[in-house]
Design an enzyme around this catalytic site. Structure first.
Site, PDB file in Angstrom:
ATOM      1  CE  LYS A 124      -4.441   0.652  -0.149  1.00  0.00           C
ATOM      2  NZ  LYS A 124      -5.422  -0.357  -0.192  1.00  0.00           N
ATOM      3  CG  ASP A 164      -7.160   2.834  -1.382  1.00  0.00           C
ATOM      4  OD1 ASP A 164      -7.540   1.755  -1.216  1.00  0.00           O
ATOM      5  OD2 ASP A 164      -7.448   3.658  -0.408  1.00  0.00           O
ATOM      6  N   GLY A 236     -20.533   7.127   1.033  1.00  0.00           N
ATOM      7  CA  GLY A 236     -19.638   7.497  -0.017  1.00  0.00           C
ATOM      8  C   GLY A 236     -20.324   7.862  -1.185  1.00  0.00           C
ATOM      9  CG  PHE A 237     -20.210  11.173  -3.322  1.00  0.00           C
ATOM     10  CD1 PHE A 237     -19.365  11.770  -4.327  1.00  0.00           C
ATOM     11  CD2 PHE A 237     -19.966  11.821  -2.165  1.00  0.00           C
ATOM     12  CE1 PHE A 237     -18.612  12.781  -4.100  1.00  0.00           C
ATOM     13  CE2 PHE A 237     -19.136  12.625  -1.689  1.00  0.00           C
ATOM     14  CZ  PHE A 237     -18.329  13.310  -2.814  1.00  0.00           C
ATOM     15  N   GLY A 238     -18.155   8.100  -4.290  1.00  0.00           N
ATOM     16  CA  GLY A 238     -16.873   7.930  -5.232  1.00  0.00           C
ATOM     17  C   GLY A 238     -17.029   6.515  -6.000  1.00  0.00           C
ATOM     18  CG  ASN A 239     -14.289   3.823  -8.706  1.00  0.00           C
ATOM     19  OD1 ASN A 239     -13.901   2.674  -8.499  1.00  0.00           O
ATOM     20  ND2 ASN A 239     -14.443   4.146 -10.306  1.00  0.00           N
ATOM     21  CB  VAL A 240     -15.620   2.100  -3.999  1.00  0.00           C
ATOM     22  CG1 VAL A 240     -16.394   0.856  -3.045  1.00  0.00           C
ATOM     23  CG2 VAL A 240     -14.081   1.724  -4.241  1.00  0.00           C
ATOM     24  CB  ALA A 241     -20.195   4.774  -3.490  1.00  0.00           C
ATOM     25  CD1 TRP A 242     -21.402   5.409 -10.831  1.00  0.00           C
ATOM     26  CD2 TRP A 242     -19.298   4.260 -11.080  1.00  0.00           C
ATOM     27  NE1 TRP A 242     -21.241   5.037 -12.220  1.00  0.00           N
ATOM     28  CE2 TRP A 242     -20.028   4.171 -12.575  1.00  0.00           C
ATOM     29  CE3 TRP A 242     -18.110   3.393 -10.940  1.00  0.00           C
ATOM     30  CZ2 TRP A 242     -19.552   3.557 -13.553  1.00  0.00           C
ATOM     31  CZ3 TRP A 242     -17.768   2.880 -12.123  1.00  0.00           C
ATOM     32  CH2 TRP A 242     -18.448   2.933 -13.350  1.00  0.00           C
TER      33      TRP A 242
HETATM   34  N1  GLU Z   1      -7.151  -0.104  -3.531  1.00  0.00           N
HETATM   35  C1  GLU Z   1      -7.691  -1.018  -4.013  1.00  0.00           C
HETATM   36  C2  GLU Z   1      -7.770  -2.047  -2.691  1.00  0.00           C
HETATM   37  O1  GLU Z   1      -7.983  -1.660  -1.495  1.00  0.00           O
HETATM   38  C3  GLU Z   1      -7.304  -1.857  -5.110  1.00  0.00           C
HETATM   39  C4  GLU Z   1      -5.867  -2.319  -5.195  1.00  0.00           C
HETATM   40  C5  GLU Z   1      -5.256  -2.531  -6.351  1.00  0.00           C
HETATM   41  O2  GLU Z   1      -6.012  -3.056  -7.441  1.00  0.00           O
HETATM   42  O3  GLU Z   1      -4.220  -3.011  -6.280  1.00  0.00           O
HETATM   43  O4  GLU Z   1      -7.727  -3.297  -2.681  1.00  0.00           O
END
Ligand code: GLU
Length: 446
Positions: A124, A164, A236-242
């Site tokens: 990370k 992320d 949320g309302f970002g990419n993951v929420a979408w």
């Molecule tokens: N940030 C995302 C996660 O928490 C994706 C990580 C990635 O695609 O390497 O898993």
């Protein structure tokens, strides 16, 4: 292994790293019983080695803002564990980023990646750079300055960063452009989450949310329930929420809440394509507020200062940040009849919230299983890059489906209690741990 002893030692060595210590404690408590049946793990000190990252890079990132002022941020890359493959994991840009947050995320990533069935280690990275209110040019200059320091430590077979919180397709583009310039290498596999015309994978933008809903579908099917007609609250309302809102709507659920740091939008009529598209516009605006959604769509109401968990719903999907759903929120959801909660964000629920869900006997699943579709599709992007081909959306989606089904099956295998209740936290932690531990054991003392 005694969890208490190991935790006391870690607290002494890493005082104040609360998120990291919380993530380690959760995993160790779930695996203790299984671990103690494997004296070979104990002898090789697998846990003591696994909880420490392989290495941490910390670097200064200096850039110039639009007013000509010089700004300095801190950048990090934590290469956590490479037992089952090259380091892999996202980059987070958020003002609260620090070593503890990235160590927790890197630790979680190691097990999550193990669950995906693909050969990826855990990593990370990120920075305390705050994208809120920044212009596109400022974001570009920051991304370039960040990559200037990082490029030498990453590579398609070494460490592959991705997005992320605060890092999406735009930021990956700027970082990739700078990587190529510095490294004089044109291997697209060095980053994932790329644009479709330059090595990105179809379905990657949707993958975290879509994968989460595939997991939820399996979890519901196992419990004899269906998502059709269920009400869903999303934070949320970002990419993951979408992605989650899009797939939930497609599967016949009604997404009645999305939220931001400013409050919650109550959306009783559910989502339309126009509303889903607008979520992306809101994210791209860099303002980090959800209120304009209710101005644009008058059938929705903005409630300032409230969380998504104040809205009565069947299914709760935290999609924003760690510890965003606490014990009080869990109590409110349970009192309102929520019967399923699945973390789409990493460690979205506090230990108190998880305990409340589990003791109420409702369906609950942790982020490292539910949101693994994002990194899994990054793994599929790496495969396509290495083969110099692109798969169709249907092909990637069916692989994502298969991966989420396998993750669900692994959780059920390791997490089913004698009374039949599936403890998905335990299942995910044991399944991920066994794979990494076995690999470390076979690779000797390194
Ligand atoms: N940030 C995302 C996660 O928490 C994706 C990580 C990635 O695609 O390497 O898993």
């Amino acid at each position: 292994m005694k969890v208490k002893t190991i935790m006391a030692d870690l607290e002494r060595k890493h005082p104040g790293e609360s998120e990291y210590l919380q993530a380690v404690q959760e995993v160790l408590e779930s695996i203790e019983e299984v671990y103690n049946c494997h004296p070979e793990f104990e002898k090789a000190k697998i846990v003591e080695r696994m909880v420490e990252p392989d290495r941490i890079f910390t670097f200064r990132v200096t850039w110039v803002d639009d007013r000509g002022e010089i700004q300095t941020n801190i950048g990090y890359r934590i290469q956590f564990n490479s037992a089952i493959g090259p380091y892999k994991g996202g980059i987070r840009f958020h003002k609260a980023v620090n070593v503890s947050m990235l160590k927790f995320l890197g630790f979680e990533q190691t097990f999550k990646n193990a669950l995906t069935t693909l050969p990826m280690g855990g990593a990370k990275g990120g920075s305390d750079f705050d994208p809120v209110g920044k212009s596109d040019a400022e974001i570009m200059r920051f991304c370039q300055a960040f990559m200037w320091e990082l490029w030498n430590n990453i590579g398609p077979d070494t460490d592959v960063p991705a997005g992320d919180v605060g890092v999406g397709g735009r930021e990956i583009g700027y970082m990739y452009g700078m990587y190529k310039k510095l490294a004089r290498e044109y291997n697209t596999g060095v980053l994932t989450g790329k644009g479709m015309n330059w090595g990105g994978s179809l379905i990657r933008p949707e993958a975290t949310g879509f994968g989460a809903l595939y997991f939820v579908e399996h979890m519901l099917a196992k419990a004899g329930k269906s998502i059709k007609g269920a009400t869903v609250a999303i934070s949320g309302f970002g990419n993951v929420a979408w992605g989650a809102a899009t797939k939930a709507t497609e599967l016949g659920a009604k997404v009645i809440a999305i939220s931001g740091p400013d409050g919650v939008v109550y959306n009783p009529e559910g989502m339309t394509q126009e509303k889903l598209d607008y979520m992306l516009t809101l994210r791209a605006s860099n303002q980090n507020i959800v209120a304009p959604f209710a101005t644009k769509f008058p059938d929705a109401t903005f409630i300032p200062g409230k969380k998504a968990w104040s809205i009565k719903c069947d299914i709760a999907l935290p999609c924003a940040f760690q510890n965003e759903l606490n014990g009080d929120d869990a109590a409110e959801l349970l009192a309102n009849g929520t019967w399923c909660a699945a973390e789409v964000s990493n460690m979205g629920c506090t230990p108190e919230a998880i305990a409340a869900f589990q003791s109420a006997g409702i369906l609950f699943a942790p982020g490292k299983a539910v949101n693994a579709g994002g990194v899994a599709t990054s793994g599929l992007e790496m495969t396509q890059n290495a083969m110099h081909i692109s798969w169709s959306a249907a092909e990637v989606d069916s692989k994502l489906h298969y991966i989420m089904e396998s993750i669900h099956a692994a959780c059920v295998k390791y997490g089913t209690q004698p009374d039949g209740y599936v403890n998905y936290v335990k299942g995910a932690n044991i399944a991920g741990f066994m794979k990494v531990a076995q690999a470390m054991l076979e690779q000797g003392i390194v």
